[in-house]
Motif scaffolding. Structure first.
Motif, mmCIF file in Angstrom:
data_model
loop_
_atom_site.group_PDB
_atom_site.id
_atom_site.type_symbol
_atom_site.label_atom_id
_atom_site.label_comp_id
_atom_site.label_asym_id
_atom_site.label_seq_id
_atom_site.Cartn_x
_atom_site.Cartn_y
_atom_site.Cartn_z
ATOM 1 N N THR A 1 0.808 -1.213 0.000
ATOM 2 C CA THR A 1 0.000 0.000 0.000
ATOM 3 C C THR A 1 0.844 1.268 0.000
ATOM 4 O O THR A 1 0.356 2.337 -0.322
ATOM 5 C CB THR A 1 -0.907 0.025 1.247
ATOM 6 N N SER A 2 2.120 1.150 0.362
ATOM 7 C CA SER A 2 2.958 2.342 0.365
ATOM 8 C C SER A 2 3.883 2.398 -0.853
ATOM 9 O O SER A 2 3.957 3.398 -1.550
ATOM 10 C CB SER A 2 3.793 2.393 1.648
ATOM 11 N N ALA A 3 4.581 1.294 -1.118
ATOM 12 C CA ALA A 3 5.506 1.285 -2.264
ATOM 13 C C ALA A 3 4.740 1.244 -3.581
ATOM 14 O O ALA A 3 5.213 1.726 -4.608
ATOM 15 C CB ALA A 3 6.456 0.106 -2.167
ATOM 16 N N LYS A 4 3.557 0.631 -3.551
ATOM 17 C CA LYS A 4 2.663 0.616 -4.721
ATOM 18 C C LYS A 4 3.245 -0.093 -5.931
ATOM 19 O O LYS A 4 3.031 0.297 -7.061
ATOM 20 C CB LYS A 4 2.221 2.041 -5.057
ATOM 21 N N MET A 5 4.021 -1.093 -5.636
ATOM 22 C CA MET A 5 4.554 -1.912 -6.728
ATOM 23 C C MET A 5 4.304 -3.378 -6.408
ATOM 24 O O MET A 5 4.636 -3.864 -5.331
ATOM 25 C CB MET A 5 6.041 -1.634 -6.899
ATOM 26 N N VAL A 6 3.689 -4.056 -7.364
ATOM 27 C CA VAL A 6 3.246 -5.433 -7.166
ATOM 28 C C VAL A 6 4.161 -6.372 -7.944
ATOM 29 O O VAL A 6 4.555 -6.071 -9.076
ATOM 30 C CB VAL A 6 1.783 -5.600 -7.652
ATOM 31 N N HIS A 7 4.491 -7.491 -7.344
ATOM 32 C CA HIS A 7 5.289 -8.507 -8.042
ATOM 33 C C HIS A 7 4.373 -9.287 -8.974
ATOM 34 O O HIS A 7 3.258 -9.645 -8.597
ATOM 35 C CB HIS A 7 5.931 -9.443 -7.017
ATOM 36 N N ILE A 8 4.876 -9.577 -10.157
ATOM 37 C CA ILE A 8 4.015 -10.252 -11.138
ATOM 38 C C ILE A 8 3.559 -11.620 -10.646
ATOM 39 O O ILE A 8 2.477 -12.083 -11.007
ATOM 40 C CB ILE A 8 4.711 -10.352 -12.513
ATOM 41 N N ALA A 9 4.349 -12.266 -9.796
ATOM 42 C CA ALA A 9 3.911 -13.574 -9.273
ATOM 43 C C ALA A 9 2.708 -13.392 -8.351
ATOM 44 O O ALA A 9 1.799 -14.219 -8.334
ATOM 45 C CB ALA A 9 5.048 -14.266 -8.544
ATOM 46 N N GLU A 10 2.707 -12.296 -7.575
ATOM 47 C CA GLU A 10 1.547 -11.998 -6.734
ATOM 48 C C GLU A 10 0.330 -11.737 -7.616
ATOM 49 O O GLU A 10 -0.779 -12.220 -7.357
ATOM 50 C CB GLU A 10 1.824 -10.758 -5.860
ATOM 51 N N PHE A 11 0.556 -10.976 -8.674
ATOM 52 C CA PHE A 11 -0.509 -10.584 -9.591
ATOM 53 C C PHE A 11 -1.119 -11.802 -10.283
ATOM 54 O O PHE A 11 -2.334 -11.987 -10.308
ATOM 55 C CB PHE A 11 0.086 -9.604 -10.618
#
Lengths: 537, 134, 332, 111
Positions: free
Chosen positions: A364-374
């Protein structure tokens, strides 16, 4: 330089007996094939590193700048004041040796100075001699020594024989992390121009052109265009990626290796196919075209300078959040450093998957998602039509990258994806995976070719575990989520475990993904025929 | 010197300081009562030669071992005679030999045992002599 | 080499106390002045070292994660080894400090025939380490009976547990045997494991011998060369009430002074040495941090602006190539 | 900096023998480098070298193998558009060896 020709059975004869003489009295021997070439001055000049000069590691004279001792000691004082980890790790090691046989470089070389504890002592001894009361009075009895040219060479040699994988820190009763110490060691070598070419080159390229490989904007588009052609050949579908597009919902950033080096390119094709199938409103950037960060292997400041592009570009393009590709050290940086360096990213929104509506609450702060999470989230919600049997000829095992395992904790997401896109999955032995995973042997910018012996020795422990599942379970594919892994494990497997190929997880996704309106697939993403479909072309 | 995470570090150090020094805080300025074991029982007063079975120094250091040995020889081996270092014989019995003279358990035994927080298990089996409050 | 040197050093220290007391009659020096000085060095030195660590910030959130991170709601997080909350960290640290969690993971890596790596159990170091530290703590607590007038129940209970086998008289303490065995093991592994011998410094042997000397003299004092314990407590009580009585010092055997002097050496040496890991373990950023760096921004107190190659500069470098490739540009 | 001598002239090369200055390159020099690599240049070899140089001029980087394969396939016929054929031409690896002869910097794999 003579070509490196040693055969696997020669290389795996390892002498673990330490020398008779104490380590302080055993001067460093700089061995062929164990180190990388020196950085070229012009590459250091591009980013303004100090004391750039011509030198060669195997020369007697390293042409050190005047007062180099003073520069290093002052640098050390500065770092001690900036990093509690450094000061603490200099003070509290009890030399229990629990870390010793946890290091892939020690396992592969038997060189006692590759035991994390001793690699740290190389620096600690000078710290004691200059910064502690006991060391100043008792000298050698307290394990203290002076900073000499030989000590410096030893530092350089061994700090560029550590891949900052953090495996030692898992086992240390005080959590002493050799990666922190190596980082400090490398910061110091950078004060006097002793970088290596394989790091300095990509850093310079990344600074000026946006990525390590030095791909210029039109090179990136042409390369991706090439993938698009291949995807069309395979699926009959033409995907339409966009570049530097303002107003896109998501900015996608991946290591540049995925754009230009096999087998990473197949992983990139997997991303392209997935995003197209989802109809994702995303854009690539040619400016922020590097997820990885070789600056991280030089100095903290350089790492921050290279990383700054990602948020800057997200802001310029006005995206809502950032999606990151498969990479190892990239994720250590993004997970543990980016927000601190270049945040707060208050111009972005908290990431929400536009497909499933899932809020990624862990970023929620860095706002970058790992593609594996996605992707794991997509599969969980049944948003992907998958045909795992297309990967039936593969017996897959998964290599946890050091940084995602020990500097983040991304363990289950890629496994979940693999289990859904492949029918045959086999774990390697327990003590070689997850937080106990072994380095590929070539991380932190040590994946050059002149240090091939070091790389293969460093890769031995990982290869050994792969060999085990290869021989016992017929594993023939080593999946991973790291661009450096994809390049270096390929070399390592060819040498140690022929018959095992290396692939990114999203290559497997691309193969299993059933796209709307695709033709009957006869080829995989490598344009090789699927078994049983050879004749259909 | 600027301190980072100062709250936690100072709190930790205060705990450390307290743990290391609390015996001082408990005792500072206090006059500590010293144990004074009494041997002035009527039985001892009656003795011609006011001597225990062994020397005072020996008894002070080794009485626990002696009693332990006595327990073993009397209870386990049925041997009830003790010959002391001077060749003199005594009956091995806590109740009838030791406590006969030292009938003041509270002032003789407990004084030091309590002071040293020693908890001998003699009285788990033996019955402590009844003491007249003096 | 380091071992012999350290052994000699500890022997010399014992000899100093022996000669000082038996020949020099320096009971007051060894029984009062040195203990006060050692304690002062210990407390101030320890605090100084910790404050020194505290004066360096932890700029980044760098926990070593050992298990699944907090991720999607249906993925099971390892809330202790990869904590996302302070509670998780507290549990992680408690396990670390009290049970040596990380060392418990220890493995033995060996190259077997056919260049096969095998990973075996290796719990001895953990066991000996844990046994040593816990018995040391128990012994310390037991010693409180010398420093407190009305010995509190917990101390008496620990003492009772430690001697519950009721062997011999004075009752045999298990912790005495355990500490001697554990320290001996820790010493022997330094001598017999080649790699560990190679990394061992005199500073590694010295505290082991010192502790061996302390435990050894303690055991001797209890079971062999008995000293006047009541007298010892009287001295100790005088010391902790800051009112030491020189007269009381005379009647105590020399072995007590050797024991005490070695303890003083340990206390004074403590803040100068690796023994500071006692305080350091609490401050280790790879263990005591919450793995929430993507959830909550960590602020680096010395963060400073840096030069970057801006998009504008980049576009200036590549504008024509970008236009040819159909990439949108800011300035035509 | 190490150098290489050819026809009485010194050329700067890097640690692995790659020309440092792209402009130093000439066909004759390429022939010379090929000889040190035990390669007899044929038209097919030149085809590769020329493509590499053209690609580099345009993109400032040596092409990926798969681009090279496709290109050679286009020019020399599909039966030659494969890695095996390129390795026959350049046993030391089409990327490393051919780039050296083409006067390009040593290719970096993934970084």
């Amino acid at each position: 330089m003579a070509k490196f020709t040693a055969k696997p059975d020669e290389l795996s004869k390892i002498d673990f007996k330490p020398p008779k003489k104490g380590w302080m009295d055993t001067p460093v021997e700089i061995k062929e094939h164990m180190f990388c070439h020196a950085a070229k001055p012009k590459e250091l000049d591009v980013v303004g590193f100090p004391n750039a000069h011509e030198w060669r590691p195997n020369d007697e004279d390293w042409k050190l700048p005047e007062n180099w001792e003073k520069t290093l000691l002052e640098g050390m004082r500065d770092l001690l004041g900036k990093y509690r980890s450094f000061r603490l790790f200099m003070d509290i090691c009890v030399r229990c040796g629990a870390c010793a046989d946890k290091c892939h470089f020690f396992i592969g070389t038997g060189d006692p100075k590759n035991m994390p504890v001793l690699r740290a002592e190389l620096l600690r001894s000078v710290y004691r001699g200059n910064f502690t009361l006991a060391g100043k009075i008792l000298r050698k009895i307290a394990g203290a020594r002076d900073l000499t040219a030989n000590v410096l060479k030893e530092w350089w040699y061994y700090f560029y024989q550590c891949t900052e994988c953090r495996r030692c820190s898992v086992f240390c009763p005080y959590g002493i992390d050799q990666a922190e110490i190596t980082m400090m060691g490398r910061e110091l070598t950078n004060l006097i121009g002793l970088n290596i070419g394989w790091i300095a080159g990509p850093v310079a390229a990344c600074y000026m052109k946006g990525n390590h490989l030095g791909l210029e904007p039109h090179t990136i588009t042409s390369s991706i265009e090439f993938f698009v052609d291949d995807i069309e050949t395979i699926t009959g579908i033409r995907v339409n990626p966009t570049f530097n597009r303002k107003g896109a919902e998501i900015l996608f950033v991946t290591p540049s290796g995925d754009l230009f080096a096999n087998p990473g390119t197949y992983t990139a094709m997997g991303y392209l196919m997935l995003f197209h199938e989802l109809g994702l409103d995303y854009t690539w950037s040619t400016y922020a075209s590097e997820g990885g960060n070789f600056g991280f292997f030089t100095t903290n400041e350089m790492a921050k300078r290279l990383n700054a592009k990602i948020y800057a570009e997200a802001k310029r393009l006005g995206v809502k959040w950032i999606l990151g590709g498969e990479c190892g050290h990239m994720w250590r940086v993004i997970h543990q450093y980016m927000d601190t360096w270049n945040g707060p990213a208050d111009f972005l929104e908290e990431p929400v998957s536009p497909i499933t509506g899932t809020k990624f609450e862990n970023t929620t702060s860095a706002k970058m998602v790992h593609i594996a999470e996605f992707t794991a989230d997509l599969i969980k919600h049944g948003k992907l039509k998958l045909e795992p049997s297309r990967n039936d000829h593969l017996k897959v095992t998964f290599h946890d990258s050091c940084n995602t395992a020990r500097g983040m904790g991304l363990l289950e997401e890629p496994r979940y994806i693999i289990r859904n896109v492949c029918n045959h999955f086999q774990e390697m032995p327990e003590d070689t995976i997850r937080e106990k995973t072994f380095c590929c042997g070539s991380g932190t910018g040590l994946n050059a070719s002149e240090n091939m012996e070091l790389r293969l020795r460093g890769g031995l422990a990982r290869a050994n575990a792969v060999k085990h599942v290869h021989e016992h379970y017929g594993v023939n594919l080593l999946a991973n989520v790291c661009a450096i892994d994809r390049a270096t494990l390929t070399t390592s497997m060819d040498y140690w475990v022929p018959g095992v190929t290396v692939a990114g997880v999203h290559e497997l996704v691309g193969n299993a993904l059933v796209m709307k309106g695709e033709k009957e697939r006869t080829q995989d993403l490598r344009l090789e025929p699927f078994p049983g479909k050879e004749g259909n072309e | 010197m600027k301190l980072y995470d100062g709250g936690k570090i100072i709190a930790g150090l205060i705990i450390f300081f307290f743990l290391v020094t609390f015996p001082f805080f408990l005792n500072i300025g206090k006059v500590n009562a010293k144990p004074e074991p009494k041997i002035d029982t009527p039985e001892i007063q009656k003795l011609a030669e006011k001597k225990c079975i062994e020397s005072k120094a020996f008894m002070r250091a080794e009485h626990m071992k002696l009693l332990n040995d006595w327990r073993d020889s009397a209870v386990r081996n049925g041997e009830r005679t003790y010959v002391n270092s001077k060749g003199k014989e005594f009956t091995i019995s806590l109740q009838n030999t030791c406590m006969h003279c030292h009938s003041n358990k509270k002032k003789f035994c407990d004084e030091c045992h309590t002071y040293m927080a020693v908890n001998p298990y003699c009285w788990n089996c033996h019955i402590a002599p009844k003491e007249k409050e003096s | 080499m380091g071992a012999i040197l350290s052994l000699c050093a500890v022997a010399a220290l014992a000899l100093i106390a022996f000669i000082g007391v038996s020949a020099g009659h320096l009971q007051y020096l060894f029984g009062v002045i040195i203990p006060y000085a050692a304690l002062l060095i210990f407390i101030t030195g320890f605090m100084y070292r910790v404050l020194k660590w505290g004066s360096s910030p932890v700029p980044f959130c760098i926990p070593t994660t050992c298990g699944q991170e907090k991720s999607l709601p249906w993925i099971k997080q390892n809330k202790i080894d990869n904590p996302s909350t302070t509670f998780g960290v507290v549990v992680r640290m408690a396990l670390e400090v009290l049970l040596f969690r990380s060392l418990f993971r220890n493995l033995k890596t060996q190259m077997s025939e056919g260049a096969k790596l095998v990973y075996g159990e290796a719990k001895w170091l953990w066991l000996a380490g844990l046994a040593f530290h816990w018995s040391f703590l128990i012994i310390l607590v037991r010693h409180l009976r010398f420093f407190i007038q009305q010995v509190p129940l917990p101390v008496r209970m620990i003492e009772g547990l430690d001697s519950f086998m009721q062997i011999g008289a004075p009752l045999f303490y298990m912790s005495d045997a355990v500490i001697l065995l554990a320290v001996t093991y820790l010493f022997l592994r330094r001598v017999f494991i080649p790699q560990v011998r190679y990394i061992s410094l005199p500073a590694d042997y010295f505290p082991l011998f010192l502790i061996l000397g302390i435990a050894g003299t303690g055991v001797l004092m209890r079971y062999v060369f008995k000293v006047n314990v009541v007298g010892v407590k009287e001295v100790a009580m005088g010391v902790v009430s800051l009112n030491p009585d020189p007269k009381l010092l005379e009647g105590i055997g020399v072995i007590f002074y050797i024991h005490l002097f070695l303890i003083c050496c340990l206390f004074a040496y403590f803040p100068l040495s690796k023994l500071m890991h006692m305080g350091g373990v609490f401050l280790s950023p790879t263990r005591n941090m919450v793995n929430n760096s993507r959830m909550k921004r960590r602020v680096n107190p010395w963060n400073y602006p840096v030069h970057i190659h801006t998009y504008e500069e980049y576009e200036n470098d590549f504008r024509e190539k970008m236009k040819t490739a159909g990439i949108p540009v800011e300035k035509e | 900096m190490p150098t290489m001598e050819f026809q009485g002239k010194q050329y700067e090369i890097d640690e692995d023998g790659y020309l440092v200055n792209l402009d130093d390159w000439s066909k004759e020099l390429a022939d010379h480098i090929a000889k040190t690599e035990d390669i007899q240049m044929t038209d097919a070899h030149w085809e590769v070298v020329n493509f590499l140089r053209d690609y580099y001029q345009k993109y400032q980087i040596a092409p990926m193998i798969k681009i090279l394969v496709k290109e050679i396939g286009k020019v020399m016929g599909p039966e030659k558009g494969n890695t095996k054929y390129l390795y026959e031409l350049y046993p030391g690896g089409p990327a490393k060896q051919a780039c050296k002869i083409a006067g390009l910097p040593k290719p970096t794999g993934c970084v």
